[in-house]
Design a protein around this motif. Structure first.
Motif, short mmCIF file in Angstrom:
data_model
loop_
_atom_site.label_atom_id
_atom_site.label_comp_id
_atom_site.label_asym_id
_atom_site.label_seq_id
_atom_site.Cartn_x
_atom_site.Cartn_y
_atom_site.Cartn_z
N GLU A 117 0.86 -1.01 -0.41
CA GLU A 117 0.05 -0.15 -0.40
C GLU A 117 0.54 1.27 0.49
O GLU A 117 0.14 2.66 -0.87
CB GLU A 117 -0.94 -0.13 1.22
N SER A 118 1.80 1.29 0.65
CA SER A 118 2.97 2.12 1.10
C SER A 118 3.07 3.13 -0.60
O SER A 118 3.66 3.45 -1.08
CB SER A 118 3.58 2.45 1.89
N ARG A 119 3.74 1.43 -1.43
CA ARG A 119 4.75 1.41 -2.62
C ARG A 119 3.89 2.24 -3.82
O ARG A 119 3.82 3.39 -4.97
CB ARG A 119 5.48 0.71 -2.97
N ILE A 120 3.15 1.84 -3.20
CA ILE A 120 1.15 1.90 -4.68
C ILE A 120 0.78 3.46 -4.09
O ILE A 120 0.89 3.94 -5.22
CB ILE A 120 -0.16 1.07 -4.35
N ARG A 121 0.39 4.44 -3.17
CA ARG A 121 0.54 5.68 -2.76
C ARG A 121 1.58 5.97 -3.60
O ARG A 121 1.37 7.32 -3.81
CB ARG A 121 -0.07 5.75 -0.90
N ALA A 122 3.11 6.14 -2.89
CA ALA A 122 3.31 6.96 -3.96
C ALA A 122 4.11 6.67 -5.45
O ALA A 122 3.99 7.76 -5.64
CB ALA A 122 4.99 5.89 -3.34
N ALA A 123 3.74 5.74 -5.75
CA ALA A 123 3.42 5.69 -7.47
C ALA A 123 2.03 6.58 -7.40
O ALA A 123 2.63 6.97 -8.89
CB ALA A 123 3.50 3.88 -7.61
N LEU A 124 1.18 6.58 -7.12
CA LEU A 124 0.05 7.19 -7.86
C LEU A 124 0.66 8.50 -7.83
O LEU A 124 -0.29 9.47 -8.79
CB LEU A 124 -0.69 6.92 -6.74
N SER A 125 1.79 9.04 -6.39
CA SER A 125 1.58 10.68 -5.85
C SER A 125 2.18 10.86 -7.05
O SER A 125 3.44 11.82 -7.15
CB SER A 125 1.53 10.42 -5.23
N ALA A 126 3.31 10.57 -7.25
CA ALA A 126 4.90 10.35 -8.08
C ALA A 126 4.70 11.25 -9.26
O ALA A 126 3.45 10.84 -9.96
CB ALA A 126 6.16 9.46 -8.40
N THR A 127 5.58 12.41 -9.84
CA THR A 127 5.31 13.84 -10.65
C THR A 127 7.22 12.40 -11.62
O THR A 127 8.70 13.07 -11.06
CB THR A 127 5.86 14.14 -11.09
N ARG A 128 6.18 11.47 -12.31
CA ARG A 128 7.98 10.81 -13.15
C ARG A 128 8.04 11.06 -14.91
O ARG A 128 6.65 11.66 -15.05
CB ARG A 128 7.30 9.60 -12.88
#
Length: 319
Positions: A117-128
């Protein structure tokens, strides 16, 4: 007297690779030694896996992922070829195909580790940034570098390239015709011994059954299908496709059930099937027409399937 196709022996080779299996079907005279072909094909796909896997910490791709931003990394020619193609298709698809989605692929559980879940949240909010904007290739020197922190993943193109490597081996052994595959990516060389095209079934996008929804006659061409019905995870009771949406950093929320593309190489068919899946039926069909790609979009409409063919190969033929 020349041998007829009835004098030939059918060979069906296969082996494990990239978490699935490779296969090769061809016909040769009875005295043909198939063992060198089998060894060469197994070695070819093993090299692709060793260079491009995100499941192997020591792969060449993972060396590039681990490298410091801005540092040049020497890479084998095959990986350079796939990176170059991936960046070009990413640019041509306006970012719909993006090899810089490694963090999202891993976060949602499509890599070696389970979804988190923590990595999912990070991936969804990432500006890549898009890979084609921040990955630089020096093809003459055989090296690449990242101009921004990112995690590369070649799951949408490496299997297709692996099929092309099988085709190269088949040509090296002068096989007059062959049908080569890794998972759902296939490439036909020539025809069957009787001169007819190879028959390829396009699967019905049903996760509970394997049955064809269309039959394709393939001759000296490649085909790949991207869909939501074979490779997926279930999170919170919802089935999520392995195809990532670069704009949201997660699985596609609304997409066709499947997209099938025919191209000259399996690497191109594989990548464009993913790109058109991301674009969706309307925009994807427009791009396919613009680029003269043969494609078949299958959408779910309630309990029915709606097909949108693009290009002459998928048009209904008169009885």
């Amino acid at each position: 007297m020349a041998k007829t196709f009835t004098d030939l022996t059918r060979h069906a080779l296969n082996g494990a690779t990239m978490g699935t299996r490779w296969s090769a079907l061809f016909h040769m005279p009875a005295d043909f030694d198939v063992r060198p072909v089998e060894r060469a094909m197994a070695q070819a796909v093993a090299e692709v896996d060793a260079q491009m896997s995100t499941w192997k910490a020591d792969s060449d791709l993972m060396r590039l992922n681990a490298a410091t931003t801005g540092a040049w990394v020497a890479l084998p020619a095959a990986l350079m070829t796939v990176l170059e193609a991936g960046l070009a298709i990413g640019r041509a698809s306006d970012g719909a195909f993006d090899i810089a989605m490694g963090d999202a692929v891993a976060a949602w559980g499509f890599g070696p580790e389970a979804a988190a879940e923590s990595r999912i949240r990070a991936a969804l909010s990432a500006t890549r940034p898009a890979a084609h904007d921040v990955v630089e290739l020096d093809t003459a020197a055989g090296r690449a570098r990242k101009l921004a922190p990112l995690s590369l993943d070649l799951c949408g193109i490496a299997k297709g390239y692996g099929v092309d490597r099988l085709a190269e081996v088949a040509k090296a052994f002068a096989l007059p015709g062959a049908l080569l595959a890794i998972d759902g990516e296939l490439r036909a060389l020539g025809t069957q011994p009787d001169g007819t095209p190879w028959t390829v079934a396009i699967e019905d996008p049903d996760p509970l059954a394997r049955k064809p929804c269309a039959i394709l006659a393939l001759e000296t061409a490649a085909v790949a299908t991207s869909g939501d019905y074979r490779h997926f995870v279930e999170i919170g009771g919802q089935r999520l496709s392995h195809t990532m949406d670069p704009k949201r950093g997660g699985p596609l929320a609304h997409a066709p059930a499947s997209v099938t593309v025919v191209a000259e190489t399996c690497m191109a068919a594989d990548a464009w099937a993913t790109a058109l899946m991301v674009k969706g039926r309307l925009e994807g069909a427009r791009i396919a027409r613009k680029l003269s790609l043969d494609a078949l979009f299958i959408d779910r409409e309630g309990d029915s399937l709606c097909r949108t063919p693009v290009g002459p190969l998928f048009q209904p033929r008169p009885a």
